[in-house]
Design a protein around this motif. Sequence first.
Motif: not given
Length: 370
Positions: A24-27, A29-31, A33, A69, A72-73, A79
């Motif tokens: 959840s959270g930032k992790d 979003q990374m998942d 992406t 995205k 930023s992550l 990247y």
Amino acid sequence: MNEGTRRWRLTLGRYSSNNLGGLSGKDGQMDNTLEFLYGREYDRRGIERDRGPGSLDPTQMRPLKWLGKARSLFPDSVYETLQGHALDRYDLTDLLKDPKTLDELEPNQDMLKVLLSFHNRADPKVRDKLRQIANRVIRDIMERLHQDVRRAFSGRKNRFRRSNIPSAANFDWRATLRENLKTYDPETGRIIAETLRFNSREKRHLPWTVILCVDQSGSMTDSIIYSAVMAAILGGLPGVTVKMVLFDTSVIDVSDKLTDPLDTLLSVQLGGGTDIARATTYCEDLITDPNRTVFAVITDFCEGGSPRALLASIARMAEARVRLVGLLALDEGGAPFYDEKIAGQAAALGMNVGAMTPDKFAKWLAEIMS
């Protein structure tokens, strides 16, 4: 979730959530992406992906939004890897169709490889921008290699003359040992070097011709890039003439474009079959002074033409005393795939066959041309 489990969860993707847990959270979003990019592996294998409510299918995220995205992550190094995989592995060339998008990309060698195949299909309004990016990548490569090549060709060691200029490249360990034997310490078994000796170097006079014969099949893209850069650098040395041909089943002579590596690279038509014999036979006609010629074929030796004709061409050049080298790769590392049988037969005829990084290739050239 501990850090080790977290990393494995991000690496294995959302299908591992039953065993490793969700994110959840930032992790999270990374998942998502990472799933947008690497989930394409399922598509390649004909496996229908489970498009859950939280998934990122192509209707929910476009490449440009994904790019922002990802930037930023993830750290810059990650990247750049994601960007390279998107362009080179998954063909997300939508990233290269908009000049504004190009401004967001970090120029690197993965991008350059994509540009080589994409340039002719690019919209005219982005073509100039593509050239700017490619030139930047090429300049970076040239800056890295130029010093190594210049150092290799700066002069050969003269063991009969001493130098007062300390340099690791000129260090004479034999003379240093002889000079300091009197300081040997039997208790420690060491020699205390009070005086260091260095060789001087003699400038070479290099009336040489270097012929680069480069396989332009898709698997050799890195080699083509480094060959073009090396050709430009070597061509700037006094007394060295460089000729370069690209081949698949046909032969393209790009010897008149070598001052600009990008022009050379834009002549490349990646893919196609491989007729090495046709290329080596063509290169034989470029030889005017065999004793002062280096012939380097950059290929995987997977001959689609006549192996007999290829070996006959190599044998003729070896008999004429041309210096021969077969480079299995001309990039900065990696394990090349090659035909061991044909490569072994070429080596038996007198060709030096092996994988060399560009700096080692420069040193090899310097040694045989001394």
